[in-house]
Design an enzyme around this catalytic site. Structure first.
Site: not given
Ligand code: UD1
Ligand code: UDP
Length: 380
Positions: A241, A206-208, A281
Site C-alpha cells: 500500500r 508502515l501502511h495505515r 502503525d
C-alpha cells in the site's frame, strides 16, 4: 444440531491468516468439519501464500480473487462472491477475524442469509471512525452471534454498545498463539545475513492510510523515519500500500535505511525478535512486540490495543516526536509499565475458541432472541 456441521472461516488479508491458524488447528483437534474461504483481498505471494506455508494453514476450499479496489468496489465484490460461497456450502457457522473489509463483507452476507457468525478479536475500539477498520469493527460486532474478545477492555466497549454479554467470550489472543508456535523457528541470524545487517538495528512497518496515502503525511512520516535512521540502521519490509507514495516521499535505500519487500511471517518475526526497536502503525505488530519484549513506537494518534501500552512495550508517538522517542527507547530498552503481560495471552486462545464453538455447534446455541432477531426464512 445438524449432522456434521460445517464451519467456514473467511480470510482475506495478512493479519487474518495469523489470527485464524490457531482456531483452525483447535477445531481440527476437536474433529470439527471446516473450510477456509480466501477472499483474495491480499493476493501477492508475500502477502498471502507465505502465511499459509509458515502457519500450516490448509488450502482454501475457495478463492474469490476479489483483489484490490476502492472500498465500495472491493466490498461489493466481496459481498457478491461471499454470498455465492455461503449459499453453496450452507455452513452452520462462519468465523471472521479482525477488522478488514473481508470481515465486514462476510458479516453482512451472513446476517442477510441468517447464517450464524463468530467474530474473533471483537470489541477493539480506537474510537476513530476515520479509520476504515473502526467502521468494520463496529458493524461486525453489532451483527456477530458469538464474539471472542482478546483483552478485557473489549468487554466494556461491547457492553457500552448494547451487545448482550452472553454472546461475548474473553478468550485471549490467537495472534499470540501463532507467535508462541513460531518461537522455536524465530532466528534473526539468517534473515540479518540475507539483508546484510550487522549490529543493532530497527525494523519499521508502515501502511495505515492516514500515514501513507496523502503526500504530505507520507513526507512527514518519511522525515521521521530518517530521524531514526540517523541513530540506528532501519530495515523497512514495505507493505504494498505504501510502496509508491513513501518512495516518492524519499523512503528509498540509503545509508542506514534498507527498503525490502514484505517478509514472510517467520522471517519478519525473526527480524523483530532481534531488533533493538520497532517503528510501526500495524495493529498486530503492537501485540507481537509486547510479547517479544521489543520496544515499539506506534506512529498513530490512537490505538485500539491500549493494553500493549499499559501491559507492554508500546508507545504512541507523533511523526514529529518519533526521533526523540527512538533515542529514549534505544537508551532505555523495553519497559512494561505494569510488569504484567496481558491476561490470557498465553498461547491457548485457539483451543479456548474451538471449545466454545464446538459446544455451540453441539446445541448450546444462542436463542434467536439472544441473537436479537426473529428466526424466519431469509428473503429470497
Ligand atoms: C488491509 C486492511 C487493513 C490491514 C491490512 C493488513 C481494510 C480496509 N484494510 O489494508 O486493516 O491492516 O490490510 O495488511 O481491509 N496490494 C498489493 N498486493 C496485495 C494486496 C494489496 O499490491 O496482495 C496493494 C494494492 O495496491 C491495494 C493496496 O495494496 O490497492 C491496499 O490493499 P487493501 O487490501 O485494499 O488494503 P490494505 O491497505 O492492505
Ligand atoms: N507481518 C509479516 N511480514 C511483514 C509485516 C508484518 O509477516 O513484512 C506480520 C506481522 O508479524 C503480523 C501481521 O503481519 O503477524 C500484521 O499484519 P499487518 O501489519 O499487515 O496488519 P494489521 O495488524 O495492521 O491489521
Amino acid at each position: 444440531m445438524r449432522d456434521n456441521p460445517l464451519v467456514l472461516h473467511v480470510l482475506g488479508a495478512r493479519p487474518n491468516f495469523v489470527k485464524a491458524a490457531p482456531v483452525v488447528k483447535g477445531l481440527a483437534d476437536l474433529g470439527v468439519k471446516q473450510g477456509i474461504v480466501h477472499t483474495g483481498q491480499h493476493y501477492d505471494a508475500l502477502m498471502s501464500d507465505v502465511f499459509f506455508a509458515d502457519l500450516g494453514l490448509p488450502e482454501p476450499i475457495a478463492n474469490l480473487g476479489v483483489g484490490s479496489g476502492s472500498h465500495a468496489r472491493q466490498t461489493a465484490a466481496l459481498l457478491t462472491g461471499l454470498e455465492e460461497v455461503v449459499l453453496e456450502h450452507s455452513p452452520s457457522l462462519v468465523v471472521v477475524y479482525g477488522d478488514v473489509n473481508s470481515t465486514l463483507a462476510a458479516i453482512l452476507v451472513c446476517a442477510k442469509l441468517h447464517v450464524p457468525t463468530a467474530h474473533v478479536e471483537a470489541g477493539l475500539r480506537s474510537f476513530d471512525r476515520g479509520m476504515p477498520e473502526e467502521v468494520n469493527r463496529v458493524v461486525t460486532d453489532a451483527l456477530s452471534d458469538l464474539l471472542f474478545a482478546t483483552s478485557p477492555e473489549a468487554l466494556s466497549h461491547l457492553a457500552d454498545e448494547g451487545v448482550d454479554p452472553a454472546r461475548v467470550h474473553l478468550v485471549g489472543n490467537p495472534m499470540i498463539d501463532s507467535l508462541f508456535a513460531a518461537l522455536p523457528k524465530l532466528d534473526p541470524a539468517p534473515v540479518r545475513e540475507r539483508l546484510g545487517v550487522s549490529g543493532r538495528y530497527a525494523v519499521a512497518t508502515l501502511h495505515r492510510p492516514a500515514n501513507v496515502d496523502a503526500p504530505e503525511a507520507a513526507r512527514e512520516l518519511v522525515e521521521a523515519v530518517l530521524g531514526v535512521a540517523e541513530q540506528v540502521p532501519v530495515i523497512v519490509p514495505l507493505h504494498p500500500r505504501g510502496r509508491q507514495r513513501l518512495a516518492e516521499a524519499g523512503l528509498v535505500d540509503r545509508r542506514n535505511l534498507k527498503i525490502v519487500d514484505p517478509l514472510g511471517y517467520v522471517d519478519f518475526l525473526s527480524l523483530v525478535r532481534g531488533a533493538a526497536l520497532v517503528v510501526t502503525d500495524s495493529g498486530g505488530v503492537q501485540e507481537e512486540t509486547t510479547m517479544l519484549g521489543v520496544p515499539c513506537l506506534t506512529v498513530r494518534p490512537n490505538t485500539e490495543r491500549p493494553i500493549t501500552v499499559t501491559h507492554g512495550t508500546n508507545r504512541l508517538v507523533t511523526p514529529a516526536g518519533l526521533a526523540a522517542a527512538a533515542e529514549k527507547a534505544l537508551a532505555d530498552g523495553a519497559a512494561t509499565p505494569s510488569g504484567e503481560l496481558p491476561p490470557l495471552w498465553d498461547g491457548a486462545a485457539g483451543p479456548r475458541i474451538a471449545r466454545v464453538i464446538s459446544a455451540w455447534l453441539a446445541g448450546d446455541n444462542l436463542s434467536p432472541a439472544a441473537r436479537g432477531r426473529v428466526d424466519h426464512p431469509p428473503f429470497p
